[in-house]
Design a protein around this motif. Structure first.
Motif, PDB file in Angstrom:
ATOM      1  N   ALA A   1       0.833  -1.208   0.000  1.00 29.18           N
ATOM      2  CA  ALA A   1       0.000   0.000   0.000  1.00 29.18           C
ATOM      3  C   ALA A   1       0.863   1.252   0.000  1.00 29.18           C
ATOM      4  N   GLU A   2       1.948   1.241   0.770  1.00 27.45           N
ATOM      5  CA  GLU A   2       2.845   2.394   0.813  1.00 27.45           C
ATOM      6  C   GLU A   2       3.599   2.564  -0.505  1.00 27.45           C
ATOM      7  N   GLN A   3       3.916   1.474  -1.164  1.00 28.50           N
ATOM      8  CA  GLN A   3       4.545   1.566  -2.482  1.00 28.50           C
ATOM      9  C   GLN A   3       3.613   2.252  -3.478  1.00 28.50           C
ATOM     10  N   ALA A   4       2.320   1.974  -3.357  1.00 37.04           N
ATOM     11  CA  ALA A   4       1.344   2.643  -4.221  1.00 37.04           C
ATOM     12  C   ALA A   4       1.312   4.145  -3.933  1.00 37.04           C
ATOM     13  N   LEU A   5       1.406   4.509  -2.661  1.00 35.13           N
ATOM     14  CA  LEU A   5       1.461   5.926  -2.280  1.00 35.13           C
ATOM     15  C   LEU A   5       2.669   6.610  -2.900  1.00 35.13           C
ATOM     16  N   ALA A   6       3.833   5.969  -2.755  1.00 39.13           N
ATOM     17  CA  ALA A   6       5.068   6.563  -3.266  1.00 39.13           C
ATOM     18  C   ALA A   6       5.009   6.712  -4.781  1.00 39.13           C
ATOM     19  N   ALA A   7       4.473   5.696  -5.463  1.00 35.52           N
ATOM     20  CA  ALA A   7       4.369   5.766  -6.926  1.00 35.52           C
ATOM     21  C   ALA A   7       3.452   6.904  -7.345  1.00 35.52           C
TER      22      ALA A   7
END
Length: 202
Positions: free
Chosen positions: A117-123
């Motif tokens: 989920a945090e990777q989606a935020l960063a992307a």
């Protein structure tokens, strides 16, 4: 008034004239950090604008985003945007939340140590920072699939945009990261920030 006599310039501008608002900005930094940040010296030209901008950031977030989430968004966005100051300052905050290796990885885009989920935020933060006109509905769907509501997505997007606006002013007017900041961040984080303006020398 708290006078600053050590420099005649802050970035490309002259040091601001003394004011109660400037004193407040400087005093807050001295209480928290023990020194006055370069960005505070710059924004002391219009401290009320600085107050309003950060109040708007807080209002946009509305308690929806944790400090860790905000740190991921700021580090990812400002690194993609090329702003060294906020990448270091918020990289330090992310280090406290997730460790220096993860903070450095978000700067470089590797995102090691983040949840899916945090990777989606960063992307998302990087897409908004680099080319907001090229985002797609699929990008937003990825955030929904990661568990974020439309209200969350709106809040984080406004937050990213306001942080980039803040960084734009700082960068355009030549403000360099504080020597104290660069000295205290972990070495791997400092090494990852290869873009933007160089920190001031001690």
């Amino acid at each position: 008034m708290l006078a600053l006599h050590n420099r005649d310039m802050i970035g490309f501008l002259h040091d601001p004239e003394p004011s109660e608002g400037a004193d407040r900005l400087y005093a807050d930094d001295l209480d928290e950090l023990g020194y006055v940040m370069n960005v505070s010296k710059l924004w002391a030209h219009a401290p009320e604008v600085c107050d309003d901008l950060f109040a708007l950031m807080r209002k946009a977030v509305g308690g929806r985003l944790s400090l860790r989430t905000r740190a991921i968004l700021v580090v990812a966005a400002t690194s993609a945007f090329g702003d060294s100051y906020c990448a270091l300052a918020w990289g330090e905050k992310l280090t406290a939340q997730a460790g220096p290796g993860t903070a450095a990885a978000v700067v470089t885009g590797a995102d090691i140590g983040l949840t899916e989920a945090e990777q989606a935020l960063a992307a998302w933060a990087r897409r908004v920072a680099r080319n907001p006109g090229a985002t797609t509905e699929a990008d937003v769907s990825t955030l929904r699939a990661a568990g974020y509501s439309d209200a969350d997505i709106f809040a984080m997007t406004v937050f990213i945009a306001l942080r980039i606006a803040f960084a734009t002013v700082n960068d355009a007017l030549g403000v360099q990261p504080d020597a104290q900041l660069a000295d205290r961040v972990p070495s791997d984080l400092r090494a990852a920030v290869t873009f933007g303006r160089e920190p001031l020398s001690p």
